[in-house]
Motif scaffolding. Structure first.
Motif, PDB file in Angstrom:
ATOM      1  N   SER A 160       0.823  -1.211   0.000  1.00  0.00           N
ATOM      2  CA  SER A 160       0.000   0.000   0.000  1.00  0.00           C
ATOM      3  C   SER A 160       0.860   1.266   0.000  1.00  0.00           C
ATOM      4  CB  SER A 160      -0.902   0.010   1.233  1.00  0.00           C
ATOM      5  OG  SER A 160      -1.533   1.268   1.339  1.00  0.00           O
ATOM      6  N   ASP A 190      -5.189   7.789  -0.720  1.00  0.00           N
ATOM      7  CA  ASP A 190      -5.168   8.513  -1.986  1.00  0.00           C
ATOM      8  C   ASP A 190      -6.098   9.720  -1.921  1.00  0.00           C
ATOM      9  OD1 ASP A 190      -3.969   8.679  -4.422  1.00  0.00           O
ATOM     10  OD2 ASP A 190      -5.442   7.454  -5.483  1.00  0.00           O
ATOM     11  N   LYS A 196       1.143  12.670  -3.083  1.00  0.00           N
ATOM     12  CA  LYS A 196       1.030  11.900  -4.332  1.00  0.00           C
ATOM     13  C   LYS A 196       0.557  12.805  -5.476  1.00  0.00           C
ATOM     14  CE  LYS A 196      -0.519   7.498  -2.436  1.00  0.00           C
ATOM     15  NZ  LYS A 196      -0.967   7.940  -1.160  1.00  0.00           N
ATOM     16  N   ALA A 240       2.252   3.241 -10.140  1.00  0.00           N
ATOM     17  CA  ALA A 240       1.236   2.855  -9.146  1.00  0.00           C
ATOM     18  C   ALA A 240      -0.146   2.809  -9.797  1.00  0.00           C
ATOM     19  CB  ALA A 240       1.254   3.838  -7.978  1.00  0.00           C
ATOM     20  N   GLU A 241      -0.399   3.769 -10.661  1.00  0.00           N
ATOM     21  CA  GLU A 241      -1.683   3.803 -11.368  1.00  0.00           C
ATOM     22  C   GLU A 241      -1.822   2.568 -12.251  1.00  0.00           C
ATOM     23  OE1 GLU A 241      -4.681   5.221 -10.670  1.00  0.00           O
ATOM     24  OE2 GLU A 241      -3.173   6.648  -9.952  1.00  0.00           O
ATOM     25  N   HIS A 242      -0.719   2.234 -12.924  1.00  0.00           N
ATOM     26  CA  HIS A 242      -0.695   1.080 -13.825  1.00  0.00           C
ATOM     27  C   HIS A 242      -0.946  -0.226 -13.066  1.00  0.00           C
ATOM     28  CE1 HIS A 242       0.949  -1.724 -16.826  1.00  0.00           C
ATOM     29  NE2 HIS A 242       1.677  -2.215 -15.847  1.00  0.00           N
ATOM     30  N   ARG A 284      -2.389  -0.604  -9.974  1.00  0.00           N
ATOM     31  CA  ARG A 284      -3.350  -0.428  -8.876  1.00  0.00           C
ATOM     32  C   ARG A 284      -4.207  -1.676  -8.646  1.00  0.00           C
ATOM     33  NH1 ARG A 284      -6.635   3.944  -6.496  1.00  0.00           N
ATOM     34  NH2 ARG A 284      -5.647   5.676  -7.568  1.00  0.00           N
ATOM     35  N   LEU A 328      -4.130   3.678  -2.030  1.00  0.00           N
ATOM     36  CA  LEU A 328      -3.546   3.314  -3.325  1.00  0.00           C
ATOM     37  C   LEU A 328      -2.645   2.107  -3.078  1.00  0.00           C
ATOM     38  CD1 LEU A 328      -2.812   3.665  -6.279  1.00  0.00           C
ATOM     39  CD2 LEU A 328      -1.276   5.520  -5.646  1.00  0.00           C
ATOM     40  N   VAL A 359      -0.984  -1.581  -4.702  1.00  0.00           N
ATOM     41  CA  VAL A 359      -0.520  -2.018  -6.034  1.00  0.00           C
ATOM     42  C   VAL A 359      -0.132  -3.489  -6.028  1.00  0.00           C
ATOM     43  CG1 VAL A 359       0.381   0.279  -6.589  1.00  0.00           C
ATOM     44  CG2 VAL A 359       1.915  -1.412  -5.570  1.00  0.00           C
ATOM     45  N   PHE A 402       4.080  -3.289 -10.500  1.00  0.00           N
ATOM     46  CA  PHE A 402       4.622  -1.964 -10.162  1.00  0.00           C
ATOM     47  C   PHE A 402       6.122  -1.914 -10.473  1.00  0.00           C
ATOM     48  CE2 PHE A 402       6.639   0.597  -6.723  1.00  0.00           C
ATOM     49  CZ  PHE A 402       6.049   1.829  -6.968  1.00  0.00           C
ATOM     50  N   ASP A 458     -13.248  -3.992  -0.252  1.00  0.00           N
ATOM     51  CA  ASP A 458     -11.921  -4.368  -0.716  1.00  0.00           C
ATOM     52  C   ASP A 458     -11.126  -5.212   0.276  1.00  0.00           C
ATOM     53  OD1 ASP A 458     -12.429  -3.037  -3.013  1.00  0.00           O
ATOM     54  OD2 ASP A 458     -11.447  -1.175  -2.396  1.00  0.00           O
TER      55      ASP A 458
END
Ligand SMILES: Cc1cc2nc3c(=O)[nH]c(=O)nc-3n(C[C@H](O)[C@H](O)[C@H](O)COP(=O)(O)OP(=O)(O)OC[C@H]3O[C@@H](n4cnc5c(N)ncnc54)[C@H](O)[C@@H]3O)c2cc1C
Length: 432
Positions: A54, A58, A68, A82-84, A86, A93, A95, A100, A185
């Motif tokens: 983690s 976010d 961030k 990180a976006e890629h 996630r 956020l 990953v 990553f 989650d």
């Protein structure tokens, strides 16, 4: 154009290298993996997350969320990765650590301005250089750093939590839900009072791995081993990482007495980590004691928790607020070793160091991030006089406060966030 040596392809080193090459500056990126690995590193690739997957909150209401966002504005590679990579984690956020690290490794290795060298650095290279070898810097380089003028180093201990396979969980006991209905989650292992008290009893009496020179007072509070926390009192965990507030067990319709939360650890959703369970219990003890948690009776451990001694620089009086050595121009340090704490903070310091050195080499105006920004708050913390210097996460408390006239807490925070993002956007415009 002079080539910059970046030592250490961790979170800070990768971000620093990226900021440099984005401005046309060639980089020699030296990493000792896979030839040699610290006790916490396992992967061969760059920017390895050694414990939790983690990158924390976010949300902009949280200082690390703001940090961030500032990094995104400045084209951070770590944020792009990180976006890629996630994976779902409520307001955090989180990953897939392989995806990553793989994304970052590929971007850097394929960049025409980057030469990757696989070797252990044992002496401080000629400047321009950024040293970002982390809290577990190899011994030879640590000794070389300790010989630098004006330096002293400090230590603390940090621990990692175990990871288990998802298919080994007993889903008749475990339920999926996030606190206060913020999605679903997390997986939750519910405990009644009796189960909880029996668990704590075993936890506090379990055998721990001996660590040379270990002293409890040197543990970083945010990474306190679960057994150390349990020793503070029977209810400490129930009000801490095991608190059940905001959760309802669908089988009973009631809030459990305590819960152990599990968070997805990989994109394929085959692994989960035990949230807040950083530990230094011996491995068989982890299997035995954590196996008492309802749902984890037959858990298959793919990684056990471990604890390590971390070294960091006593940076005040040694580094300036751009992470540059006061006594040796164009020698920078970045990452956790400078006294910032956490993945995002480490990457953020790499961003500031890389950007600042790039400006110097391009003979442009040097940027010093002001304390009205989260990046500036961290850099100023590291450089400012401090007799009890300790590793620090980013907080709003480190930033310049809102004007007195704004009284409500949420309005003050909103003001701080807007001011920070405006400032960072202006800096971005000015530096390109
Ligand atoms: C056990 C442990 C658990 C942690 N858990 C968390 C957590 O859950 N969440 C969190 O936010 N933070 C955590 N941290 C703190 C911190 O965020 C991480 O250590 C983070 O990886 C620091 O980033 P960095 O770039 O400074 O160092 P690193 O990511 O460690 O990168 C340093 C790199 O330098 C390389 N290197 C070291 N010495 C040499 C040398 N002599 N020559 C060449 N290369 C070298 C290493 O192989 C490594 O790749 C943890 C730290 C430790 C030690």
């Amino acid at each position: 154009m002079r080539t910059v040596t970046v030592v250490g392809a961790g979170l800070a080193g990768c971000e620093a290298a990226w900021q440099l090459v984005q401005r046309g500056i060639p980089v020699r990126l030296v990493e000792m993996k896979p030839l040699k690995k610290s006790p916490a590193h396992q992967m061969d690739s760059f920017a390895e997350l050694v414990c939790s997957n983690s990158l924390r909150s976010d949300r902009l209401q949280n200082a690390v969320g703001l940090l961030k966002e500032e990094m995104r504005v400045l084209g951070s590679l770590i944020m792009e990765a990180a976006e890629h990579a996630r994976v779902p984690a409520g307001g955090a956020l989180a990953v897939d650590r392989q995806a990553f690290s793989g994304f970052i490794t590929e971007k850097l290795k394929s960049h025409p301005l980057i030469t990757v060298v696989e070797e252990e650095v044992t002496e401080i290279p000629e400047s321009p250089v950024i040293i970002a070898t982390g809290p577990l810097t190899s011994d030879a380089l640590s000794e070389a750093v300790a010989r630098l003028p004006g330096i002293s180093t400090l230590n603390f201990y940090d621990a990692a939590a175990p990871i288990v396979t998802r298919e080994s969980l007993d889903m008749n006991k475990v339920f999926r839900q996030s606190r206060y209905d913020r999605g679903d989650d997390y997986l939750n292992c519910p405990m009644d009072r009796e189960e909880y008290e029996r668990f704590v009893q075993e936890l506090v009496n379990a055998e721990t791995a001996p660590i040379h020179g270990f002293e409890e007072k040197h543990v970083f509070e945010g990474c306190m081993p679960v057994e150390s926390m349990a020793k503070r009192g029977m209810q400490t965990l129930a009000f801490g990482p095991l608190k059940a507030a905001g959760l309802k067990d669908p089988r009973t319709g009631k809030m459990p007495y305590a819960v152990v939360q599990l968070r997805q650890d990989d994109a394929a959703n085959t692994l989960v980590n035990l949230v807040g369970f950083q530990t230094r219990l011996k491995f068989p003890e982890q299997k035995r004691v954590f196996g008492m948690i309802p749902g984890l009776e037959n858990a298959e451990f793919v990684r056990y928790g471990v604890m390590h001694r971390n070294t960091f620089l006593n940076s005040p009086g040694f580094l300036n607020e751009r992470f540059e050595m006061l006594e040796r121009p164009m020698t920078y340090f970045a990452g956790q070793m400078t006294g910032v704490e956490g993945y995002v903070e480490s990457a953020g310091s790499g961003l500031v160091a890389g950007l600042s050195l790039a400006m110097q080499l391009l003979e442009k105006d040097i940027v010093t991030f002001p304390r009205t920004t989260a990046l500036g708050a961290l850099s100023h913390y590291v450089a400012a006089a401090n007799r009890n210097f300790q590793p620090m996460n980013v907080t709003f408390g480190l930033m310049e406060s809102a004007p007195e006239g704004i009284r409500k807490k949420d309005q003050r925070q909103e003001y701080i966030v807007n001011r920070a993002l405006e400032t960072v956007k202006e800096i971005k415009m000015s530096i390109g």
